[in-house]
Design a protein around this motif. Structure first.
Motif, short mmCIF file in Angstrom:
data_model
loop_
_atom_site.label_atom_id
_atom_site.label_comp_id
_atom_site.label_asym_id
_atom_site.label_seq_id
_atom_site.Cartn_x
_atom_site.Cartn_y
_atom_site.Cartn_z
N ASP A 74 0.84 -1.21 0.00
CA ASP A 74 0.00 0.00 0.00
C ASP A 74 0.88 1.25 0.00
O ASP A 74 2.06 1.19 0.34
N ARG B 19 -2.37 -4.82 -2.61
CA ARG B 19 -3.04 -5.62 -3.64
C ARG B 19 -2.26 -6.93 -3.83
O ARG B 19 -1.06 -6.92 -4.00
N TYR C 205 -1.78 -10.45 -6.15
CA TYR C 205 -2.02 -11.00 -7.50
C TYR C 205 -1.65 -12.48 -7.51
O TYR C 205 -0.59 -12.86 -7.02
N SER D 202 -8.21 -5.33 -13.11
CA SER D 202 -7.85 -5.63 -11.72
C SER D 202 -8.04 -4.39 -10.83
O SER D 202 -8.19 -4.51 -9.62
N GLY E 286 -10.85 -3.08 -4.65
CA GLY E 286 -10.05 -2.29 -3.72
C GLY E 286 -10.22 -0.79 -3.86
O GLY E 286 -9.39 -0.02 -3.43
N THR F 29 -7.83 -3.91 1.42
CA THR F 29 -6.92 -4.85 0.76
C THR F 29 -7.71 -5.69 -0.24
O THR F 29 -8.84 -6.08 0.05
N CYS F 30 -7.12 -5.95 -1.42
CA CYS F 30 -7.88 -6.71 -2.42
C CYS F 30 -7.00 -7.79 -3.06
O CYS F 30 -5.78 -7.76 -2.96
N ASN G 232 -6.49 -10.28 -6.66
CA ASN G 232 -6.81 -10.41 -8.09
C ASN G 232 -6.28 -11.75 -8.61
O ASN G 232 -5.11 -12.07 -8.40
#
Length: 457
Positions: free
Chosen positions: A15, A244, A246, A381, A385, A390-391, A393
């Motif tokens: 972040d 994020r 991935y 993507s 978020g 927080t996300c 993908n």
């Protein structure tokens, strides 16, 4: 099939905090008052930079990340001008009807706050009723529309129905999602703007162009090609971003009893197994597929999984929906509203939702097959978020050369720059069609040879 075993690469992007600036000195006190009353005490640094460049008279293109407040960046200087001079007109051009309607919802609070007698806006597209069109032409300061309407309604009728007043007072043309106008579509739009500039010259107006784009390698060049003007760039992003994650998923191999390799499990099958798992974890998601057919396949197979779980399952098949071209405007509106209100946990969509339509807070995206460009990958993507959470993908790799190259070289996807967007406004076939249209709008003269290079031939 355990999805966790199919993950071949993981990456976490940390972040970063927001970078703020004070309100610009020349911002109208009543606009500053409005922002403060809505909890905005400072602007992101890119919003201030854009405001200053626009008010100094430059054409500006902004390329900050998704959900970084680009709408406010170009809205503030336009609203400032309208509040100073109520005759000011601005045309906001969006690539899709859904996006124009969504952006109108974003502008609505300003309209309520300042009132009908100060700022008026309206969506002018194929779905707009006749009476509403008349109202918009007569009184709207901000007209939200799409390229087709500019080409088919605004320019051919520039001398009647009140369009002449709009063109005479046109101060701003805002083009959102500029990166979508590449290839033949972009080449057509560039010629539409050549015709628009002739009409504006006829009415003695010289509008400023404000463009916003996803990250592409050549935003200034693309903006100049399409709008025919020189541009300043705003690309220092001041918005905060959450962490994020991935994950690249390689579908399992299908091995026969004779130990021969019979290809891979279909990506739609993998997606249909992953989505119920996400629902069980309480995640709100959007899954992107490459075709309308795949939307329906993933949707049906996922619902079948949810039905098969029966009363043991915690989620109903109705909690997931499709979203694609071919649905009626009413159905699409209903789906968007269900997603925002939380009735739906997830959507399976074509790239129709890749653009900045706000569909509530998502914490997961599933991309079913590499979308073909890095720009599209980051756009898709970037849907998750947006609320600072927080996300995660997921990219499910297809059994195609490009996807399999990413499996071997994931760094290419994450470290490389986005592609150039290419347009060719001087394509003879495209240009000829627009020269005919231009001749119908205003008689051609020798001065137009500078606009349309092929005119001499």
């Amino acid at each position: 099939m355990d999805i966790k075993d199919c993950i071949i690469y993981e990456k976490t992007i940390p972040d970063h905090p927001a970078v703020y600036d004070d309100f610009p000195e020349n911002l109208l006190p009543e606009l500053a008052e409005y922002l403060k009353s809505h909890g905005i005490g400072k602007l992101y640094c890119h919003q201030t930079e854009m405001f200053e460049k626009v008010t100094s008279g430059k054409n500006v293109v902004i390329t900050t990340s998704t959900a970084s407040g680009k709408t406010l960046s170009f809205l503030l200087p336009v609203l400032q001008d309208i509040l100073k001079n109520p005759l000011t007109r601005a045309i906001f051009i969006y690539p899709t009807k859904a996006l124009a309607a969504d952006q109108y919802r974003a502008i609505a609070p300003y309209l309520e706050y300042f009132g009908e007698n100060r700022i008026v806006a309206g969506v002018y597209d194929g779905d707009t009723p006749v009476a509403e069109r008349t109202r918009i032409r007569q009184s709207a300061n901000i007209i939200l529309t799409n390229p087709e309407m500019v080409n088919g309604a605004f320019l051919p009728n520039h001398s009647k129905y009140g369009f002449d007043f709009i063109f005479s007072n046109l101060k701003y043309i805002v083009i959102d999602e500029l990166h979508t106008y590449r290839g033949a579509f972009g080449s057509h739009l560039a010629n539409v703007f050549r015709r628009l500039s002739r009409v504006c010259r006829y009415y003695h107006s010289n509008p400023q162009f404000l463009c916003s784009s996803a990250t592409i390698a050549n935003p200034v060049e693309l903006a100049a090609e399409i709008c025919g003007k020189q541009f300043a760039l705003v690309d220092k992003d001041g918005s905060p971003a959450a962490e994020r994650g991935y994950y690249l998923i390689q579908p399992p191999k299908i091995m026969g009893k004779d130990d021969n390799y019979y290809g891979q499990v279909r990506i739609t099958t993998v997606a249909a197994e992953l989505l119920p798992e996400l629902m069980d974890e309480g995640k709100n998601f959007i899954a992107f597929t490459k075709s309308r057919k795949n939307v329906e396949i993933v949707l049906k197979e996922t619902r079948d999984h949810l039905v098969a779980e029966g009363f043991l399952g915690t989620h109903k098949p109705e909690e997931i929906s499709g979203y694609r071209g071919g649905y009626t405007p009413l159905e699409r509106k209903q789906i968007e509203n269900q997603m925002i209100s939380g009735e739906l946990m997830g959507l399976v969509s074509t790239n129709a939702l890749e653009l900045g339509i706000d569909i509530g807070s998502l914490d997961t995206t599933v991309i079913v097959g590499y979308p073909g460009t890095r720009a599209s990958f980051w756009q898709q993507s970037g849907r998750a978020g947006r609320n600072g959470q927080t996300c995660v993908n997921y990219l499910i790799l297809e059994n195609q050369p490009f996807d399999q190259y990413i499996a071997v070289e994931p760094g290419w996807l994450f470290e490389g720059k986005s592609e150039n967007a290419i347009v060719d406004p001087d394509n003879l076939l495209i240009e000829l069609a627009h020269i005919r249209a231009a001749a119908a709008e205003l008689p051609l003269s020798l001065d137009d040879a500078a606009l349309f290079p092929s005119l001499g031939e």
